[in-house]
Design a protein around this motif. Structure first.
Motif, PDB file in Angstrom:
ATOM      1  N   ALA A 341      29.124 -53.107 -25.245  1.00 16.34           N
ATOM      2  CA  ALA A 341      29.763 -52.053 -26.040  1.00 16.34           C
ATOM      3  C   ALA A 341      28.838 -50.842 -26.133  1.00 16.34           C
ATOM      4  O   ALA A 341      29.283 -49.685 -26.028  1.00 16.34           O
ATOM      5  CB  ALA A 341      30.097 -52.579 -27.430  1.00 16.34           C
ATOM      6  N   TYR A 342      27.549 -51.093 -26.338  1.00 22.17           N
ATOM      7  CA  TYR A 342      26.581 -49.986 -26.340  1.00 22.17           C
ATOM      8  C   TYR A 342      26.533 -49.318 -24.967  1.00 22.17           C
ATOM      9  O   TYR A 342      26.436 -48.089 -24.864  1.00 22.17           O
ATOM     10  CB  TYR A 342      25.193 -50.496 -26.709  1.00 22.17           C
ATOM     11  N   LYS A 343      26.594 -50.118 -23.928  1.00 21.13           N
ATOM     12  CA  LYS A 343      26.581 -49.567 -22.563  1.00 21.13           C
ATOM     13  C   LYS A 343      27.802 -48.673 -22.345  1.00 21.13           C
ATOM     14  O   LYS A 343      27.706 -47.584 -21.759  1.00 21.13           O
ATOM     15  CB  LYS A 343      26.585 -50.716 -21.556  1.00 21.13           C
ATOM     16  N   ALA A 371      21.545 -38.773 -26.367  1.00 20.89           N
ATOM     17  CA  ALA A 371      22.438 -39.702 -27.074  1.00 20.89           C
ATOM     18  C   ALA A 371      22.772 -40.908 -26.193  1.00 20.89           C
ATOM     19  O   ALA A 371      22.826 -42.054 -26.659  1.00 20.89           O
ATOM     20  CB  ALA A 371      23.712 -38.985 -27.492  1.00 20.89           C
ATOM     21  N   ALA A 372      22.970 -40.627 -24.911  1.00 19.77           N
ATOM     22  CA  ALA A 372      23.279 -41.713 -23.972  1.00 19.77           C
ATOM     23  C   ALA A 372      22.099 -42.672 -23.874  1.00 19.77           C
ATOM     24  O   ALA A 372      22.271 -43.908 -23.875  1.00 19.77           O
ATOM     25  CB  ALA A 372      23.616 -41.144 -22.602  1.00 19.77           C
ATOM     26  N   TYR A 373      20.886 -42.092 -23.803  1.00 24.69           N
ATOM     27  CA  TYR A 373      19.668 -42.906 -23.700  1.00 24.69           C
ATOM     28  C   TYR A 373      19.558 -43.876 -24.880  1.00 24.69           C
ATOM     29  O   TYR A 373      19.222 -45.041 -24.716  1.00 24.69           O
ATOM     30  CB  TYR A 373      18.450 -41.991 -23.653  1.00 24.69           C
ATOM     31  N   SER A 384      19.957 -47.681 -16.594  1.00 27.87           N
ATOM     32  CA  SER A 384      20.730 -46.565 -17.153  1.00 27.87           C
ATOM     33  C   SER A 384      19.864 -45.691 -18.040  1.00 27.87           C
ATOM     34  O   SER A 384      20.040 -44.466 -18.105  1.00 27.87           O
ATOM     35  CB  SER A 384      21.924 -47.108 -17.947  1.00 27.87           C
ATOM     36  N   MET A 385      18.895 -46.312 -18.733  1.00 26.25           N
ATOM     37  CA  MET A 385      17.954 -45.539 -19.541  1.00 26.25           C
ATOM     38  C   MET A 385      17.188 -44.554 -18.665  1.00 26.25           C
ATOM     39  O   MET A 385      17.028 -43.370 -19.021  1.00 26.25           O
ATOM     40  CB  MET A 385      16.971 -46.478 -20.254  1.00 26.25           C
ATOM     41  N   ALA A 386      16.743 -45.030 -17.512  1.00 23.35           N
ATOM     42  CA  ALA A 386      15.987 -44.170 -16.590  1.00 23.35           C
ATOM     43  C   ALA A 386      16.855 -43.024 -16.081  1.00 23.35           C
ATOM     44  O   ALA A 386      16.393 -41.874 -15.968  1.00 23.35           O
ATOM     45  CB  ALA A 386      15.456 -45.005 -15.432  1.00 23.35           C
ATOM     46  N   ASN A 387      18.117 -43.329 -15.776  1.00 24.97           N
ATOM     47  CA  ASN A 387      19.028 -42.283 -15.298  1.00 24.97           C
ATOM     48  C   ASN A 387      19.247 -41.216 -16.365  1.00 24.97           C
ATOM     49  O   ASN A 387      19.288 -40.005 -16.065  1.00 24.97           O
ATOM     50  CB  ASN A 387      20.368 -42.899 -14.895  1.00 24.97           C
TER      51      ASN A 387
END
Length: 426
Positions: A341-343, A371-373, A384-387
């Motif tokens: 859900a967070y993803k 915010a996405a991070y 995804s954090m790195a992106n």
């Protein structure tokens, strides 16, 4: 009136009927029961046989104990002919008990399983065995013993595969009857028994598929027209179960059957199935409807969370990001550990740059990636954090626009969240 008198008198009344030689009968009874208790089945045989011949209405315990004696003799005997004779006498005890003391349903329920063990490898006995099981099942219904359920289906399977005169519809009737009984038993079973019944159900499914070629086409051609004609709930449930077992879920008949079942017997799993099929086919309105029905049909928080995530994905397909996030947050309310859900929320933010940029300040515009991070971090998704981090504002942007690292910034647009300013890696 005469017929009623004959029927009643044919069954001995409660108590003991010692016959014409009372003293001898009592002596024989004491002797054989003592031998039975000691496990001396051979020594129990003569006095037991005398009682069966001379005091057949003695008491129902004569046949209960007699069954134990002949079973013990059959198990210990090594000579095949004698072993078979003792097996037949074992089964005869059940028949005699019914003849003299009634309780046909109860006694047959106890008889059929040993009969199955004795006859399952004897092709010539399959017709007799099937008739016996048919009668016991007819009389007992939901009280049919658990160990008889798989045996019954196996009798049908063996009879069919050895050339027995039984058609596919008859096999399906037996199969569905057994499955109905299992479903009823599971309603009042504890978790351990329910798991055992589920394993039995899986075994019975495999037996059916090994007996009849119940493929998608078979179900559609043989059962589909009948469902179209009658709309019977029971038939719809049977069809749905068969199609699931055969992985025929792409069949329109599967959805039709599921809808009939769910309309009459609302079920979380079935409602979820219908919603998933509707979503796959692009009927978003129907998918929303059935996902919401599914959510209302379960008290399990994990299942509710799963449903709200599915609803969130539908909102994404409609490009309604705010509603998608709202549904994802509902999922988290039911399951705070739901990392997907967070993803999902992180992905919503990550793809909102073009939607939300104002074109005035780069730091403000790139705050969506901050915010996405944060969401990806909660999801534990390092890739995804790195992106997201690669899209953070540069140190030059932060300095030139008079911001500072570590400063709190409010993300505008539909996101409306506060973030901490960080620079992207060099």
């Amino acid at each position: 009136m005469f017929a009623l008198f004959v029927a009643v008198s044919a069954v001995a009344q409660p108590g003991w009927e010692w016959g014409d030689q009372v003293d001898v009968a009592k002596e024989k009874n004491a002797l054989y029961t003592d031998m039975l208790k000691a496990g001396k089945y051979s020594e129990a045989l003569d006095p037991l046989t005398w009682l069966l011949e001379n005091a057949p209405k003695l008491n129902k315990s004569l046949y209960q104990n007699g069954a134990k004696v002949f079973q013990g003799l059959a198990e210990k005997e090594t000579d095949a002919t004698k072993k078979a004779e003792y097996a037949e006498k074992h089964l005869e005890m059940f028949d005699k008990r019914i003849e003299y003391f009634g309780q046909e349903a109860f006694v047959l329920n106890r008889k059929v399983y040993p009969a199955y063990k004795y006859y399952k490898d004897k092709k010539g006995k399959y017709a007799t065995l099937l008739e016996m099981y048919d009668r016991a099942f007819e009389l007992n219904g939901n009280d049919f013993y658990d160990n008889n359920l798989v045996a019954y289906m196996d009798v049908v399977r063996r009879y069919k595969l050895t050339g027995g005169e039984i058609d596919d519809q008859r096999i399906l009737d037996v199969y569905f009857g057994i499955k109905d009984v299992i479903d009823e038993k599971k309603k009042s079973a504890d978790s351990k028994k329910a798991a055992r019944l589920e394993r039995n159900s899986d075994t019975i499914d495999k037996m059916l598929l090994g007996t009849v070629d119940v493929n998608c086409e078979f179900v559609e051609n043989n059962l589909g027209p009948k469902l179209e004609e009658t709309g019977e709930v029971k038939l719809a449930k049977q069809i749905f179960g068969l199609l699931l077992s055969n992985k025929c879920t792409d069949s329109p008949l599967a959805v039709k059957a599921a809808e009939i079942v769910n309309e009459n017997q609302p079920d979380y799993g079935i409602a979820k199935f219908i919603a998933g099929k509707a979503a796959k086919e692009g009927d978003v309105s129907k998918a929303f409807d059935y996902f919401n029905k599914a959510a209302d049909l379960t008290d399990d928080n994990l299942e509710k969370a799963e449903i709200h995530l599915s609803i969130a994905r539908l909102h994404i397909r409609q490009n309604d990001k705010a509603s998608a996030r709202r549904s994802a947050r509902k999922a988290l309310a039911f399951d705070p550990s739901a990392k997907n859900a967070y993803k999902l929320i992180g992905d919503l933010y990550m793809t909102s740059f073009e939607d939300c940029k104002g074109g005035v300040k780069k730091v403000d515009d790139r705050a969506v990636f901050l915010a996405a991070y944060k969401m990806y971090q909660r999801a534990g998704d390092s890739k995804s954090m790195a992106n997201a981090k690669a899209q953070f504002p540069s140190i030059e942007d932060i300095f030139n626009e008079e911001y500072a690292e570590g400063q709190t910034l409010q993300v505008g647009c539909w996101i409306n969240e506060s973030v901490t300013i960080e620079r992207r890696p060099n």
